[in-house]
Design an enzyme around this catalytic site. Structure first.
Site, PDB file in Angstrom:
ATOM      1  CE1 TYR A  26      -9.424 -29.470  98.763  1.00 50.74           C
ATOM      2  CE2 TYR A  26      -7.993 -28.405  97.159  1.00 50.74           C
ATOM      3  CZ  TYR A  26      -8.706 -28.367  98.346  1.00 50.74           C
ATOM      4  OH  TYR A  26      -8.713 -27.227  99.101  1.00 50.74           O
ATOM      5  CG  HIS A  31     -16.550 -32.688  96.954  1.00 49.15           C
ATOM      6  ND1 HIS A  31     -17.876 -33.041  96.755  1.00 49.15           N
ATOM      7  CD2 HIS A  31     -16.569 -31.336  97.176  1.00 49.15           C
ATOM      8  CE1 HIS A  31     -18.640 -31.970  96.860  1.00 49.15           C
ATOM      9  NE2 HIS A  31     -17.877 -30.923  97.101  1.00 49.15           N
ATOM     10  CE1 TYR A  82      -9.349 -25.395  95.356  1.00 52.57           C
ATOM     11  CE2 TYR A  82      -9.104 -23.153  94.512  1.00 52.57           C
ATOM     12  CZ  TYR A  82      -8.549 -24.306  95.047  1.00 52.57           C
ATOM     13  OH  TYR A  82      -7.201 -24.375  95.273  1.00 52.57           O
ATOM     14  CG  ASN A  84     -17.301 -22.609  96.056  1.00 50.55           C
ATOM     15  OD1 ASN A  84     -16.342 -22.560  95.294  1.00 50.55           O
ATOM     16  ND2 ASN A  84     -17.333 -21.975  97.215  1.00 50.55           N
ATOM     17  CG  ASP A 109     -19.389 -35.640  95.478  1.00 51.85           C
ATOM     18  OD1 ASP A 109     -19.183 -34.810  94.565  1.00 51.85           O
ATOM     19  OD2 ASP A 109     -19.551 -35.300  96.671  1.00 51.85           O
ATOM     20  CG  ASN A 130     -21.295 -26.063  97.854  1.00 51.76           C
ATOM     21  OD1 ASN A 130     -22.430 -25.675  98.099  1.00 51.76           O
ATOM     22  ND2 ASN A 130     -20.385 -26.229  98.790  1.00 51.76           N
TER      23      ASN A 130
END
Length: 203
Positions: A26, A31, A82, A84, A109, A130
């Protein structure tokens, strides 16, 4: 609460949270631009991220700003949950370091802003993000945000696919400059206050 300055507690630390997802797959995603800004701020402070006790996050403690009254104690953080689930680690850090909610800055973002454009604000909704949704659920909305524009997905691409892709080759040419500018904006917010930082960086 809208885009207005607040009276923060003198001497209280600031918690600067870069939002993103952990793991190398990631690392360069759109994000994860919050992590990118946090990493650059860490370089400026001259520290290395370390695990934060029981909180599911990596942190650096340091100071920013010139010597004297404008010098600020800061805790830089990257939640290792993560995206969320960001609210849990941020709330744990807030409580551990005794940070007023108004002294928390989320760097994230933002789909509804053109690429590279910044918007600084206090409070407000989560706009479907999220990470913000989780933070607001945990501690309310009255924290600062540094919103880094990534634009909307092209064509019929789904939002989830767009934010979890790396920046395009064209975007990467300017990415370092924009991350540097976002880092400047975070420092200005903490040192000078929201109103002054908005006048400089809300381009």
């Amino acid at each position: 609460m809208g885009d207005t300055d607040v009276t923060t507690e003198p001497g209280a630390p600031w918690l600067i949270v870069g939002l993103g997802n952990p793991g190398p797959e990631y690392a360069r995603n759109r994000h994860n631009v919050g992590f990118m800004v946090a990493d650059l701020l860490a370089e400026r402070i001259g520290g290395k991220f370390k695990r934060a006790g029981k909180a599911q996050a990596q942190v650096i403690e340091g100071r920013i700003g010139p010597p004297g009254p404008a010098n600020r104690r800061v805790i830089l953080a990257k939640p290792m949950s993560y995206m969320n689930l960001s609210g849990g680690p941020v709330t744990a850090l807030r409580d551990f370091y005794k940070v007023p909610t108004a002294n928390i800055v989320a760097v994230h973002d933002e789909l509804d802003i053109d690429y590279g454009v910044l918007r600084l604000k206090l409070g407000g909704g989560d706009n479907g993000h999220n990470g913000l949704k989780s933070m607001t659920k945990s501690m309310g909305p009255d924290y600062h945000r540094v919103r880094f524009g990534i634009g909307r997905p092209p064509g019929r691409m789904q939002v989830a696919d767009f934010v979890l892709k790396d920046f395009s080759a064209a975007e990467r040419k300017e990415l370092d400059y924009f991350v540097d500018r976002a880092s400047d904006a975070v420092e200005a917010l903490v040192i000078e206050g929201l109103e002054q930082a908005q006048s400089t960086y809300n381009s």
